[in-house]
Scaffold this active site. Sequence first.
Site, PDB file in Angstrom:
ATOM      1  N   ARG A   1       0.772  -1.366  -0.159  1.00 53.59           N
ATOM      2  CA  ARG A   1      -0.019   0.051  -0.054  1.00 53.59           C
ATOM      3  C   ARG A   1       0.847   1.350  -0.210  1.00 53.59           C
ATOM      4  O   ARG A   1       0.253   2.411  -0.165  1.00 53.59           O
ATOM      5  CB  ARG A   1      -0.985   0.171   1.304  1.00 53.59           C
ATOM      6  CG  ARG A   1      -2.017  -0.850   1.216  1.00 53.59           C
ATOM      7  CD  ARG A   1      -3.063  -0.792   2.189  1.00 53.59           C
ATOM      8  NE  ARG A   1      -3.711   0.503   2.195  1.00 53.59           N
ATOM      9  CZ  ARG A   1      -4.846   0.846   1.965  1.00 53.59           C
ATOM     10  NH1 ARG A   1      -5.627  -0.169   1.526  1.00 53.59           N
ATOM     11  NH2 ARG A   1      -5.264   2.022   1.987  1.00 53.59           N
TER      12      ARG A   1
ATOM     13  N   TRP B   1       3.108   6.225   1.439  1.00 56.13           N
ATOM     14  CA  TRP B   1       3.228   6.515  -0.050  1.00 56.13           C
ATOM     15  C   TRP B   1       3.049   8.089   0.124  1.00 56.13           C
ATOM     16  O   TRP B   1       1.906   8.557   0.435  1.00 56.13           O
ATOM     17  CB  TRP B   1       2.048   5.884  -0.611  1.00 56.13           C
ATOM     18  CG  TRP B   1       2.146   5.981  -2.266  1.00 56.13           C
ATOM     19  CD1 TRP B   1       2.963   5.088  -3.209  1.00 56.13           C
ATOM     20  CD2 TRP B   1       1.563   7.005  -2.999  1.00 56.13           C
ATOM     21  NE1 TRP B   1       2.317   5.632  -4.262  1.00 56.13           N
ATOM     22  CE2 TRP B   1       1.864   6.789  -4.391  1.00 56.13           C
ATOM     23  CE3 TRP B   1       0.529   8.030  -2.667  1.00 56.13           C
ATOM     24  CZ2 TRP B   1       1.248   7.723  -5.375  1.00 56.13           C
ATOM     25  CZ3 TRP B   1       0.355   9.153  -3.798  1.00 56.13           C
ATOM     26  CH2 TRP B   1       0.516   8.705  -4.986  1.00 56.13           C
TER      27      TRP B   1
ATOM     28  N   ASN C   1      -3.769   8.079   6.845  1.00 58.60           N
ATOM     29  CA  ASN C   1      -3.608   7.584   5.531  1.00 58.60           C
ATOM     30  C   ASN C   1      -4.542   8.794   4.864  1.00 58.60           C
ATOM     31  O   ASN C   1      -5.617   8.850   5.347  1.00 58.60           O
ATOM     32  CB  ASN C   1      -4.372   6.227   5.294  1.00 58.60           C
ATOM     33  CG  ASN C   1      -3.446   5.270   5.475  1.00 58.60           C
ATOM     34  OD1 ASN C   1      -2.089   5.488   5.986  1.00 58.60           O
ATOM     35  ND2 ASN C   1      -4.011   4.095   5.456  1.00 58.60           N
ATOM     36  N   GLY C   2      -4.370   9.161   3.561  1.00 62.77           N
ATOM     37  CA  GLY C   2      -5.367  10.127   2.769  1.00 62.77           C
ATOM     38  C   GLY C   2      -4.556  11.576   2.657  1.00 62.77           C
ATOM     39  O   GLY C   2      -3.617  11.629   2.819  1.00 62.77           O
TER      40      GLY C   2
ATOM     41  N   LYS D   1      -0.083  -3.401 -17.907  1.00 63.76           N
ATOM     42  CA  LYS D   1       0.881  -4.295 -16.800  1.00 63.76           C
ATOM     43  C   LYS D   1       2.464  -3.995 -17.254  1.00 63.76           C
ATOM     44  O   LYS D   1       3.170  -3.987 -16.582  1.00 63.76           O
ATOM     45  CB  LYS D   1       0.544  -5.714 -17.342  1.00 63.76           C
ATOM     46  CG  LYS D   1      -0.695  -6.436 -16.669  1.00 63.76           C
ATOM     47  CD  LYS D   1      -0.950  -6.393 -15.353  1.00 63.76           C
ATOM     48  CE  LYS D   1      -1.352  -5.311 -14.563  1.00 63.76           C
ATOM     49  NZ  LYS D   1      -2.881  -5.176 -14.665  1.00 63.76           N
TER      50      LYS D   1
ATOM     51  N   HIS E   1      -4.419   5.889 -38.186  1.00 61.94           N
ATOM     52  CA  HIS E   1      -4.755   7.168 -37.793  1.00 61.94           C
ATOM     53  C   HIS E   1      -3.683   8.010 -36.920  1.00 61.94           C
ATOM     54  O   HIS E   1      -4.010   8.781 -36.231  1.00 61.94           O
ATOM     55  CB  HIS E   1      -6.026   7.195 -37.299  1.00 61.94           C
ATOM     56  CG  HIS E   1      -7.170   6.679 -37.987  1.00 61.94           C
ATOM     57  ND1 HIS E   1      -7.649   7.292 -39.266  1.00 61.94           N
ATOM     58  CD2 HIS E   1      -7.884   5.408 -37.836  1.00 61.94           C
ATOM     59  CE1 HIS E   1      -8.636   6.707 -39.489  1.00 61.94           C
ATOM     60  NE2 HIS E   1      -8.671   5.374 -39.114  1.00 61.94           N
TER      61      HIS E   1
ATOM     62  N   LYS F   1      -1.189   0.084  -4.200  1.00 62.04           N
ATOM     63  CA  LYS F   1      -2.207  -0.641  -4.554  1.00 62.04           C
ATOM     64  C   LYS F   1      -3.522  -0.146  -4.698  1.00 62.04           C
ATOM     65  O   LYS F   1      -4.411  -0.256  -5.201  1.00 62.04           O
ATOM     66  CB  LYS F   1      -2.027  -1.978  -3.540  1.00 62.04           C
ATOM     67  CG  LYS F   1      -3.181  -3.183  -3.777  1.00 62.04           C
ATOM     68  CD  LYS F   1      -2.686  -3.772  -5.111  1.00 62.04           C
ATOM     69  CE  LYS F   1      -3.756  -4.849  -5.340  1.00 62.04           C
ATOM     70  NZ  LYS F   1      -3.685  -5.446  -6.782  1.00 62.04           N
TER      71      LYS F   1
HETATM   72  O1  M6R Z   1      -8.795  -1.258  -6.594  1.00 62.67           O
HETATM   73  P1  M6R Z   1      -9.392  -0.907  -7.971  1.00 62.67           P
HETATM   74  O2  M6R Z   1      -9.828  -1.819  -8.940  1.00 62.67           O
HETATM   75  O3  M6R Z   1     -10.388   0.301  -8.056  1.00 62.67           O
HETATM   76  O4  M6R Z   1      -8.037  -0.134  -8.445  1.00 62.67           O
HETATM   77  C1  M6R Z   1      -8.033   0.703  -9.832  1.00 62.67           C
HETATM   78  C2  M6R Z   1      -6.491   1.007 -10.205  1.00 62.67           C
HETATM   79  O5  M6R Z   1      -6.078   1.592  -9.248  1.00 62.67           O
HETATM   80  C3  M6R Z   1      -5.894  -0.607 -10.499  1.00 62.67           C
HETATM   81  O6  M6R Z   1      -6.473  -1.403 -11.195  1.00 62.67           O
HETATM   82  C4  M6R Z   1      -4.589  -0.146 -10.974  1.00 62.67           C
HETATM   83  O7  M6R Z   1      -4.828   0.377 -12.411  1.00 62.67           O
HETATM   84  C5  M6R Z   1      -3.745  -1.335 -10.957  1.00 62.67           C
HETATM   85  N1  M6R Z   1      -2.445  -1.031 -10.386  1.00 62.67           N
HETATM   86  C6  M6R Z   1      -3.628  -1.998 -12.049  1.00 62.67           C
HETATM   87  O8  M6R Z   1      -2.514  -3.011 -12.171  1.00 62.67           O
END
Ligand code: M6R
Length: 610
Positions: free
Chosen positions: A27, A74, A98-99, A487, A506, A605
């Site tokens: 996180r 983070w 957090n936040g 990815k 295009h 995450k």
């Molecule tokens: O928890 P969520 O599915 O809402 O997260 C959305 C994105 O932050 C998440 O999919 C992000 O793009 C990933 N790191 C992709 O691998």
Amino acid sequence: MCGIVGYVGESPISPILLDGLRRLEYRGYDSAGLAVLTDEGVAIRRAAGKLRTLEELVEREPIEGNVGIGHTRWATHGRPSEENAHPHVSGDVAVVHNGIIENHTELRREVRESGLELRSETDTELVAHLIALELAKGCDLREALLRTLGRLKGSYAIAAISPRVPGKIFVARANSPLVLGLGDGENYCASDVPALLPYTREMIFLEDGDLAVVEAERVSIFNLRGEEVERTLRRIDWSPSMAEKAGYKHFMLKEIFEQPRALEDTLRGRLNRAEGKIFGDEIGLSDETIRGINRVLFLACGTSLHASIAGRYWVEALAKIPAQAELASEFRGRDPIILPGDLVVVVSQSGETIDTLLAARLAKEKGATIVAIANVIDSAIPRLADAAFYTHAGPEIGVASTKCFTAQLANIFMLALHLGNVRGAISPERSAAFVEALAKLPQKMHETLLASRQLASSLAKRTRDAQDVLFLGRGLSFPIALEAALKLKEVSYIHAEGYAAGELKHGPMALLDELLPVFVILPRDEQRERTLSNLEEVKARDARVVAVATRGDEETLEKVEDLLDIPEVEPELSPFLTILPLQLFAYYVADFKGTDVDQPRNLAKTVTVE
Ligand code: M6R
């Protein structure tokens, strides 16, 4: 973003806090710290960098006590450094958070004017000072925290301790997750379930506006008016080993290979094979509501958006309802129109992504019916929705989402099929064929992973020095091109783009030369012929082409040097398979390059800041 863990009890505290932080490192991972109540007051240990640095510090300078909080950061306000690492202390109060506190400029001015010294660039330090200022007026810690919360704008999960109230952790949340874990003579708090799995499965998910007091023998929860409130106790069925690497080098690789199991768990109990339909109860929509739907609008971010784009195709094809997939962050940036008969499907692995949560809230305010597709039980988005249709992928620890993507695809496909059945938009025979095909998918995923592992790895070795990579696909392969590019970018730091193959001419065609690897995704479906022509166009410009195609597609094989193949599958279900070799490819490129696969730089995450 950022992880919080807290413990009150008789066990040695540092190992519990550090273990919790290790499980939350995904996180946030640029600095970390602990605060523990000791006989001398609050002991603090903080270190910039990965958790290992903090662990080494605690080995050199141990701390003992029965009440403590920890944080992995983070960075939002202020660069990663020891001064900016949490906990932050004012007087005898230590705080982790957090936040983002949005009105920090105004609060900073106020704290400065009060004569208190600011030692960091963070908004969290302001929270500690505001609490201290309230305490100085003579109130107790709970009251001081309540008054402080009333001053904060933005999102927060906060934990605070002070020797003036030994034996207690005070926690509060608004738009940032916080869960309490209940033990026997000991209790816990954390920003996310995996931190607590080795210790307890009995959990309470706090709601926005809750303030809880965690003691060894009990937890008490209050609203912002200070009134005690009840929250449901949940038993979590994730096991601690689900959040371990189980011999794999990285969580990402483990989670890629877990996909057949995750899909099986997600489909379990939902396929009505006897009647060739979906058991739709969990979708939570009456047949009457379903018949009245005029549009399906998916809202999501990142990987969840890519699953939603596949959903747009499926809802149109199987249920014959107009469908759209929208970036949640952009949806909120306008004054979007929600009409009667709109069904909003909000897709989020964590269920806590702030942009998605706020977009869902806006859609709800405008009168939409909301179905949430989420992986984390009782997280904010499913709680806000009219119905929660959960994926059962288990905890996903790698920052790059893999198993949750295919589990989301499964729920979205089942939703589309259910809508199609209720509205009579799909024939019973076709529906039954899809149900059977879904039941066979886990085995096909397993085969695909085993068959493509070697080639994905050897392609990765050859591609690791590429500057850019292009992924092309049409129809249901377009969201897969987007997802494959995301990815690769995330974990390998190589610039990559996913394009609709028809868009190539295009603009992006100008990029093609012999140095650009191009992956063309063309399973056997009605788009294949056209995509094959695009593949020829790419080859004619000397680009290096790799195909992802159906086993036995000799025509494509003749045209390319490398072909990652998938088993024969219904064209509508190809995304479940075509993504697999591309996830493996991204993983291996990153591993060859030696990047931090599970914790890529600058990412977290769960994105709980806007
Ligand atoms: O928890 P969520 O599915 O809402 O997260 C959305 C994105 O932050 C998440 O999919 C992000 O793009 C990933 N790191 C992709 O691998």
